[in-house]
Design a protein around this motif. Structure first.
Motif, PDB file in Angstrom:
ATOM      1  N   GLN A 106      21.213  48.621  19.106  1.00  0.00           N
ATOM      2  CA  GLN A 106      21.139  49.697  18.115  1.00  0.00           C
ATOM      3  C   GLN A 106      22.498  49.892  17.449  1.00  0.00           C
ATOM      4  O   GLN A 106      22.580  50.036  16.230  1.00  0.00           O
ATOM      5  CB  GLN A 106      20.668  50.996  18.769  1.00  0.00           C
ATOM      6  CG  GLN A 106      20.503  52.166  17.796  1.00  0.00           C
ATOM      7  CD  GLN A 106      19.383  51.943  16.789  1.00  0.00           C
ATOM      8  OE1 GLN A 106      18.445  51.199  17.047  1.00  0.00           O
ATOM      9  NE2 GLN A 106      19.495  52.559  15.620  1.00  0.00           N
ATOM     10  N   GLU A 107      23.571  49.892  18.240  1.00  0.00           N
ATOM     11  CA  GLU A 107      24.894  50.000  17.639  1.00  0.00           C
ATOM     12  C   GLU A 107      25.141  48.817  16.712  1.00  0.00           C
ATOM     13  O   GLU A 107      25.734  48.964  15.637  1.00  0.00           O
ATOM     14  CB  GLU A 107      25.996  50.090  18.693  1.00  0.00           C
ATOM     15  CG  GLU A 107      27.327  50.484  18.051  1.00  0.00           C
ATOM     16  CD  GLU A 107      28.516  50.337  18.972  1.00  0.00           C
ATOM     17  OE1 GLU A 107      29.294  51.287  19.074  1.00  0.00           O
ATOM     18  OE2 GLU A 107      28.697  49.255  19.602  1.00  0.00           O
ATOM     19  N   PHE A 110      23.585  49.452  13.421  1.00  0.00           N
ATOM     20  CA  PHE A 110      24.332  50.454  12.663  1.00  0.00           C
ATOM     21  C   PHE A 110      25.634  49.851  12.122  1.00  0.00           C
ATOM     22  O   PHE A 110      26.030  50.133  10.986  1.00  0.00           O
ATOM     23  CB  PHE A 110      24.614  51.685  13.532  1.00  0.00           C
ATOM     24  CG  PHE A 110      24.895  52.900  12.699  1.00  0.00           C
ATOM     25  CD1 PHE A 110      23.874  53.753  12.326  1.00  0.00           C
ATOM     26  CD2 PHE A 110      26.183  53.174  12.257  1.00  0.00           C
ATOM     27  CE1 PHE A 110      24.131  54.857  11.521  1.00  0.00           C
ATOM     28  CE2 PHE A 110      26.452  54.269  11.460  1.00  0.00           C
ATOM     29  CZ  PHE A 110      25.424  55.120  11.085  1.00  0.00           C
ATOM     30  N   ALA A 113      24.811  47.828   9.113  1.00  0.00           N
ATOM     31  CA  ALA A 113      24.512  48.682   7.959  1.00  0.00           C
ATOM     32  C   ALA A 113      25.804  49.259   7.369  1.00  0.00           C
ATOM     33  O   ALA A 113      25.984  49.277   6.144  1.00  0.00           O
ATOM     34  CB  ALA A 113      23.556  49.799   8.381  1.00  0.00           C
ATOM     35  N   GLN A 114      26.701  49.729   8.228  1.00  0.00           N
ATOM     36  CA  GLN A 114      27.986  50.238   7.733  1.00  0.00           C
ATOM     37  C   GLN A 114      28.743  49.155   6.977  1.00  0.00           C
ATOM     38  O   GLN A 114      29.359  49.414   5.949  1.00  0.00           O
ATOM     39  CB  GLN A 114      28.856  50.696   8.917  1.00  0.00           C
ATOM     40  CG  GLN A 114      28.662  52.132   9.319  1.00  0.00           C
ATOM     41  CD  GLN A 114      29.406  53.093   8.404  1.00  0.00           C
ATOM     42  OE1 GLN A 114      30.601  52.948   8.176  1.00  0.00           O
ATOM     43  NE2 GLN A 114      28.699  54.073   7.878  1.00  0.00           N
ATOM     44  N   ALA A 136      18.639  53.373  11.143  1.00  0.00           N
ATOM     45  CA  ALA A 136      20.060  53.014  10.993  1.00  0.00           C
ATOM     46  C   ALA A 136      20.372  52.612   9.552  1.00  0.00           C
ATOM     47  O   ALA A 136      21.420  52.973   9.003  1.00  0.00           O
ATOM     48  CB  ALA A 136      20.425  51.877  11.953  1.00  0.00           C
TER      49      ALA A 136
ATOM     50  N   ARG B  14      32.564  50.838   1.151  1.00  0.00           N
ATOM     51  CA  ARG B  14      33.348  51.643   2.094  1.00  0.00           C
ATOM     52  C   ARG B  14      34.279  50.793   2.934  1.00  0.00           C
ATOM     53  O   ARG B  14      35.254  51.309   3.492  1.00  0.00           O
ATOM     54  CB  ARG B  14      32.420  52.473   2.990  1.00  0.00           C
ATOM     55  CG  ARG B  14      31.528  51.668   3.910  1.00  0.00           C
ATOM     56  CD  ARG B  14      30.719  52.531   4.870  1.00  0.00           C
ATOM     57  NE  ARG B  14      29.582  53.188   4.259  1.00  0.00           N
ATOM     58  CZ  ARG B  14      28.372  52.619   4.099  1.00  0.00           C
ATOM     59  NH1 ARG B  14      28.178  51.358   4.490  1.00  0.00           N
ATOM     60  NH2 ARG B  14      27.385  53.277   3.552  1.00  0.00           N
ATOM     61  N   ALA B 268      20.606  57.236  16.114  1.00  0.00           N
ATOM     62  CA  ALA B 268      20.612  56.179  15.100  1.00  0.00           C
ATOM     63  C   ALA B 268      21.822  55.268  15.261  1.00  0.00           C
ATOM     64  O   ALA B 268      21.756  54.072  15.010  1.00  0.00           O
ATOM     65  CB  ALA B 268      20.602  56.793  13.704  1.00  0.00           C
ATOM     66  N   ILE B 269      22.935  55.844  15.686  1.00  0.00           N
ATOM     67  CA  ILE B 269      24.178  55.079  15.794  1.00  0.00           C
ATOM     68  C   ILE B 269      24.200  54.214  17.043  1.00  0.00           C
ATOM     69  O   ILE B 269      24.689  53.091  17.020  1.00  0.00           O
ATOM     70  CB  ILE B 269      25.389  56.037  15.780  1.00  0.00           C
ATOM     71  CG1 ILE B 269      25.522  56.679  14.393  1.00  0.00           C
ATOM     72  CG2 ILE B 269      26.669  55.321  16.182  1.00  0.00           C
ATOM     73  CD1 ILE B 269      26.485  57.839  14.343  1.00  0.00           C
ATOM     74  N   GLY B 270      23.678  54.758  18.164  1.00  0.00           N
ATOM     75  CA  GLY B 270      23.797  53.984  19.393  1.00  0.00           C
ATOM     76  C   GLY B 270      22.707  54.237  20.422  1.00  0.00           C
ATOM     77  O   GLY B 270      22.890  53.895  21.588  1.00  0.00           O
TER      78      GLY B 270
END
Lengths: 402, 402
Positions: A106-107, A110, A113-114, A136, B14, B268-270
């Motif tokens: 999951q991290e 994310f 996506a970042q 995410a 970003r 969502a992040i982890g």
């Protein structure tokens, strides 16, 4: 002016409206109520290799206690990156420095996506696709478009058409025993998809948590390993399905300058992953017999998949479609008959069984009569009892509606 | 059309431009080169309570192995939330359900940013402030404005003026032994800051990793514990400084609807934090003597802080300003004389010593002659040698410039 009684945080637009999730509320109570849950993809803990994992942690604290407790690199511990590279190299030559460790997949999603998504960017996903990935990507401002699938995975023609129409930032696929549908993309389909991605120069984020849970035949190679694909793919793995999910150890493989971008994103999101778990998993992968574990688990889960499929075929209304997975953890049902599975869930929980309504797995235009069921948590007897409760719930739903 | 050799991922705006960080590159090599590093806030591993931590992990795998390996909740393990609440309750009554567990404080900062920051929102931060917080806020689109500080922390009048001017989404403060400056906000200043925040209805994100590393007197209560402040504060803690950083266990305390938003962001992040570390830390906090550990560490670090301060006073050019921390891990130097510490670092590494140039710690208008030095990693003899190398580096810098 504000007092403590009335203070309200002004939350970000990206999370506005998340405070009401009836499905979440329902699924939160299921474990406490004697409900048979097919909702989570929760492995049967009786098949964890408890002794081997315990020994791995003990070895870490016996041999490298100070290191296990100290700050470490954002990229991840060298031994773990080495083991990850070794496993991926069975299909695709990979070096340890191409591995970024994450605190579970999951991290990883994310972080990807970042690193890649600007607000408004389009991402193509399978239809249906993994709901936590959607979340995410969504929180990072992505617009998601679902690619139609058949029993072999996404349709290459549709994929090419939608790439042409949307110029997506990337395509997100779970080719092996997909969550939620349980589908495994055939080799022919993998080649056809790779061909489309190569011809259109489209990046691939390939999520492969279930690949090694293949119940018949060898695991399929990832699309990343097909000729030309490795440089334009970020490949995500985790040990959640080959060791255990609680340790939260995952990794991703990439090539070239994107690696550094992913590391910077990872650093901002979580600095580094916990060291004890990284070192213990590395030790486990080096010394334990992962293949023997998988050979122990696969027939157990295969039997459960067969049992659930057979029971569902027996009790579901005529016309219901049920996938028949040869691996992974999930089975996907389309009930049809205008049944709304979100409303059905409420009755199902009253009857003592839970699943995940299918709507959450769609980027758009959900099919409300779909549902995801996990077959790995319970043995065949409990599965039979749970499916029988589901039969009663559907009966009540249909009679209350009529 | 693209081939694998030429493929470039289109990275998000970003993260555009992060691929070149000379400071990062320099600091990455310092550990390999026999350099004395004052750069990281790296605790001395000789003072980790290795036996207690080992026993805590062993207890977990002896008593709850299946649970340690299974999926768990996004909020965190009940025992850990209980221990966290118990610790915070020494200053501020707190229940376990007000605690959100995070994989270290960095993840907490990122979760807060996801939950609260819309692109373009302003956040007020101390001047200087913690660079990794700046990074987490920046990646979520925040615009940061620094509030001037003196030796007691942010200036309340300036804080009020800047709140009026910018209507910030929140104010981010590290009141106790701040990173990077080592400053501890006085009680009077805490009250004055709380007064401004209450009168203006401004949310506070209070980061308190160092509070218990108070070398003289008791730790100060967090601003969150002052009358009226608890409901408008998100309070972050971690065990990195009271147990060890490698386990990556942190938590945040909040009240009301924001709790759920933070949990959804965390999910969502982890998904969830690793279970073995959570259970082991909970066991440690329940059974080990944390206060005895702190009493063992505090005088050691206090001596190192004094040694570094005295050496720096002895060797730095006249007019240099040096903070004199009574806690925490960091000391802050303003060299003046037009010295650019980013360029100085290059020479310093050649001379065998490293620090972090101060520019990274400013939201805007950096003072280029500042630097952060950590005094916790090395004993007084190594500190003396390191500062002497720094003296030589400054001498070379000034003579090469002239």
């Amino acid at each position: 002016m504000s007092t403590s009684e009335t203070f309200s945080f002004r939350i970000a637009d990206r999370l506005a409206g998340v405070d009401s999730s009836p499905v979440r509320d329902l699924l939160e109570v299921v474990s406490k109520e004697g409900v048979i849950s097919f909702a989570g993809g929760v492995p049967d803990p009786d098949y964890f290799e408890v002794e081997d994992v315990r020994a791995a942690y003990a070895w870490v604290f016996e041999n490298q206690p100070q290191r296990a407790l100290q700050y470490a690199s954002s990229e991840g511990e060298p031994e773990l990156r080495e083991q990850a590279a070794r496993r991926i190299s069975r299909d695709l030559p990979t070096t340890a420095d191409q591995i970024q460790v994450t605190t579970g997949s999951q991290e990883g999603l994310f972080v990807v996506a970042q690193a890649l998504v600007n607000p408004g960017d389009t991402i193509l996903v399978e239809r249906p696709t993994y709901l936590a990935a959607v979340q995410a990507f969504d929180l990072n401002g992505a617009h998601m478009v679902g690619v139609p699938t058949d029993e072999h995975g996404v349709l290459p023609d549709e994929l090419e058409r939608l790439i042409g129409e949307h110029h997506p930032k990337f395509v997100y696929l779970i080719p092996s025993f997909q969550n939620p549908a349980g589908i495994c993309m055939s080799m022919e389909r993998r080649r056809a998809v790779a061909d489309v991605l190569l011809r259109t120069g489209t990046a691939l984020v390939e999520d492969d948590p279930y690949g090694e849970l293949a119940y018949a035949g060898d695991p399929m190679p990832p699309i990343a390993s097909l000729p030309g694909m490795s440089a334009q793919t970020i490949l995500l793995n985790s040990v959640s399905k080959i060791i255990a999910p609680g340790v939260r150890v995952g990794w991703m493989r990439s090539e070239g300058p994107i690696q550094f971008t992913l590391t910077v994103a990872k650093q901002a999101i979580g600095l580094q992953s916990p060291v004890p778990d990284q070192l213990a998993v590395a030790r486990y992968l080096e010394t334990a017999d992962v293949e023997a574990h998988l050979q122990r688990v696969r027939p157990v889960y295969a039997e459960r998949a067969r049992a659930m499929h057979a029971e569902l075929e027996r009790v579901l209304p005529a016309g219901a479609q049920i996938t028949r997975p040869d691996g992974g953890m999930f089975l996907w049902v389309r009930l049809g008959h205008g049944i709304d599975t979100t409303r059905l869930l409420q009755i199902a929980v009253e009857e003592g069984v839970a699943f995940v309504p299918g709507t959450s797995f769609y980027a758009h235009d959900p099919d409300e009569s779909t549902m995801r069921l996990s077959f790995v948590t319970h043995g065949p007897d409990v599965i039979r009892e749970g499916v029988d409760r589901l039969r009663r719930a559907i009966g009540r739903y249909l009679s209350e509606r009529d």
